[in-house]
Design a protein around this motif. Structure first.
Motif, PDB file in Angstrom:
ATOM      1  N   ILE A   7       7.730 -16.571  29.834  1.00 29.23           N
ATOM      2  CA  ILE A   7       6.774 -17.808  29.905  1.00 29.23           C
ATOM      3  C   ILE A   7       5.656 -17.030  30.771  1.00 29.23           C
ATOM      4  O   ILE A   7       5.514 -16.234  31.702  1.00 29.23           O
ATOM      5  N   LEU A   8       4.545 -17.556  30.290  1.00 23.47           N
ATOM      6  CA  LEU A   8       3.129 -17.191  30.958  1.00 23.47           C
ATOM      7  C   LEU A   8       2.923 -18.357  31.999  1.00 23.47           C
ATOM      8  O   LEU A   8       2.643 -19.461  31.705  1.00 23.47           O
ATOM      9  N   ALA A  40      -1.297 -19.093  43.197  1.00 26.15           N
ATOM     10  CA  ALA A  40      -2.530 -18.820  42.539  1.00 26.15           C
ATOM     11  C   ALA A  40      -2.358 -17.710  41.519  1.00 26.15           C
ATOM     12  O   ALA A  40      -3.500 -17.517  40.819  1.00 26.15           O
ATOM     13  N   ALA A  41      -1.380 -17.073  41.403  1.00 22.60           N
ATOM     14  CA  ALA A  41      -1.386 -15.965  40.423  1.00 22.60           C
ATOM     15  C   ALA A  41      -0.863 -16.507  38.879  1.00 22.60           C
ATOM     16  O   ALA A  41      -0.304 -17.539  38.931  1.00 22.60           O
ATOM     17  N   ALA A  42      -1.322 -15.400  38.011  1.00 18.92           N
ATOM     18  CA  ALA A  42      -0.788 -16.015  36.543  1.00 18.92           C
ATOM     19  C   ALA A  42       0.007 -14.825  35.966  1.00 18.92           C
ATOM     20  O   ALA A  42       0.047 -13.761  36.487  1.00 18.92           O
ATOM     21  N   GLY A  43       0.548 -15.039  35.082  1.00 19.75           N
ATOM     22  CA  GLY A  43       1.276 -14.003  34.134  1.00 19.75           C
ATOM     23  C   GLY A  43       2.597 -14.157  33.496  1.00 19.75           C
ATOM     24  O   GLY A  43       3.137 -15.154  33.730  1.00 19.75           O
ATOM     25  N   VAL A  44       3.235 -12.947  33.389  1.00 16.10           N
ATOM     26  CA  VAL A  44       4.508 -12.995  32.683  1.00 16.10           C
ATOM     27  C   VAL A  44       5.567 -13.584  34.076  1.00 16.10           C
ATOM     28  O   VAL A  44       5.583 -12.876  35.068  1.00 16.10           O
ATOM     29  N   ASP A  63      10.583  -1.926  36.374  1.00 10.63           N
ATOM     30  CA  ASP A  63       8.818  -1.836  36.554  1.00 10.63           C
ATOM     31  C   ASP A  63       8.262  -2.867  36.167  1.00 10.63           C
ATOM     32  O   ASP A  63       8.274  -3.692  35.306  1.00 10.63           O
ATOM     33  N   LYS A  64       6.899  -3.111  36.793  1.00  7.90           N
ATOM     34  CA  LYS A  64       5.786  -4.272  36.409  1.00  7.90           C
ATOM     35  C   LYS A  64       4.419  -3.442  36.305  1.00  7.90           C
ATOM     36  O   LYS A  64       4.078  -2.420  36.991  1.00  7.90           O
ATOM     37  N   THR A  65       3.509  -4.376  35.685  1.00  9.14           N
ATOM     38  CA  THR A  65       2.114  -4.104  35.416  1.00  9.14           C
ATOM     39  C   THR A  65       1.440  -5.434  36.098  1.00  9.14           C
ATOM     40  O   THR A  65       1.535  -6.305  35.498  1.00  9.14           O
ATOM     41  N   TYR A  66       0.375  -5.034  36.610  1.00  6.69           N
ATOM     42  CA  TYR A  66      -0.563  -5.925  37.185  1.00  6.69           C
ATOM     43  C   TYR A  66      -1.904  -5.686  37.235  1.00  6.69           C
ATOM     44  O   TYR A  66      -2.316  -4.381  36.786  1.00  6.69           O
ATOM     45  N   VAL A 193      -3.003 -11.209  37.849  1.00  2.91           N
ATOM     46  CA  VAL A 193      -2.284 -11.645  36.431  1.00  2.91           C
ATOM     47  C   VAL A 193      -1.227 -10.527  36.270  1.00  2.91           C
ATOM     48  O   VAL A 193      -1.550  -9.285  36.341  1.00  2.91           O
ATOM     49  N   ARG A 194      -0.023 -10.869  36.180  1.00  2.00           N
ATOM     50  CA  ARG A 194       1.192  -9.921  35.791  1.00  2.00           C
ATOM     51  C   ARG A 194       1.348  -9.821  34.467  1.00  2.00           C
ATOM     52  O   ARG A 194       1.301 -10.809  33.591  1.00  2.00           O
ATOM     53  N   ARG A 195       1.164  -8.470  33.904  1.00  2.98           N
ATOM     54  CA  ARG A 195       1.053  -8.265  32.404  1.00  2.98           C
ATOM     55  C   ARG A 195       2.422  -7.809  31.882  1.00  2.98           C
ATOM     56  O   ARG A 195       2.437  -7.928  30.661  1.00  2.98           O
TER      57      ARG A 195
END
Length: 289
Positions: A7-8, A40-44, A63-66, A193-195
């Motif tokens: 979900i976004l 306030a953040a958005a993303g995965v 692991d994560k990408t931001y 944004v979490r990508r």
């Protein structure tokens, strides 16, 4: 019903709000998410439904990408631009790209980080943010994290845009503040944004509207999103025993890691733990087939 959702999460909505939305659409109560995103953040936002909710703890290992925007010149008590300003500097000289790159290198690799006090970190069983709201002081212990990649994407006079691949437990708000401190300038996170979370990627994420339209058809096979776990192929003759809570009883293969995703006859049947004292795989989470 069971499976994962990619979900976004939109800004302005809490992760818990998204869970409530999913429950209403699918009419199922057993729903959970991996890796909380601030409102306030958005993303995965990976979400697990039904019996797949038992696998959430393994998603959180990934692991994560931001991608984050760092605001220079102010520091806040929360580490982002929703908090109260506790320090400001208006007459700083904007750092050069070379200076920023040099600082980013210092934060690449295995580093020690202190999470923000305004977070869900547990202190004696209580969330740190709740203790702060009650007027209590909290001391957050430092933790070791891994920054695999930290890249400068763009800069302006008072902002820096960075992209990072990092381990679980990394707080980007703290990273932004620490980067500012290393530059000698107060800094706070302006947007996040979490990508990516493991195999969940932003380009594949569904908006809430898209998810509502697809409903149950949006559920994903959990076995396709656990690539960070080592695979163990069980002897099909031991499948029934494993699903009944018994160890594998076979010692033909010594896995590299202790936490394993277990397959039998090519199908994913659950999570196992390799017991190095007995050299067997012990069932931890068995999924009903």
């Amino acid at each position: 019903m069971g499976g994962f959702l990619n979900i976004l999460k939109p800004p302005g909505m809490s992760s818990h709000d998204v869970i409530g939305f999913v429950r209403r659409v699918l009419h199922i109560k057993r729903v959970g998410h991996a890796g909380t995103l601030d409102p306030a953040a958005a993303g995965v936002l990976p979400i697990a439904v039904g019996q797949s909710a038992r696998l959430i703890e393994y998603l959180e290992l990934a692991d994560k990408t931001y991608r984050a925007e760092v605001k220079l010149g102010i520091a806040t008590d929360s580490g982002d631009d929703t908090g109260e300003i506790i320090e400001s500097m208006t007459d700083f000289v904007p750092p050069t790209a070379a200076q920023i790159e040099a600082v980013l290198k210092k934060f690449t690799g295995r580093i020690t980080q202190v999470p923000p006090a305004h977070s869900a970190i547990k202190i004696n069983g209580r969330r740190a943010c709740d203790l702060i709201r009650e007027g209590k002081s909290v001391e957050i212990p430092s933790r070791e994290i891994m920054i695999h990649r930290l890249e400068l994407l763009a800069q302006r006079a008072d902002t820096i845009l960075i992209d990072t691949d990092c381990s679980k437990g990394t707080y980007i708000r703290s990273l932004c503040a620490d980067i500012g401190a290393a530059l000698g300038i107060p800094a706070t996170m302006a947007f996040l944004v979490r990508r990516r979370v493991g195999d969940f990627r932003l380009e594949d994420a569904l908006t809430l509207e898209e998810f509502q339209e697809q409903g149950i058809n949006a559920l994903l096979d959990p076995s396709n999103f656990l690539s960070h776990l080592e695979r163990y192929d069980l002897n099909p003759l031991r499948e029934k025993a494993f699903c009944n809570g018994l160890s594998t009883g076979e010692r033909k293969h010594i896995p590299e890691h202790d936490t394993l995703k277990v397959y039998a006859s090519g199908k994913f049947i659950g999570i196992g733990r390799f017991d190095r004292s007995t050299m067997e795989v012990v069932p931890v989470k068995v999924l009903k087939q």
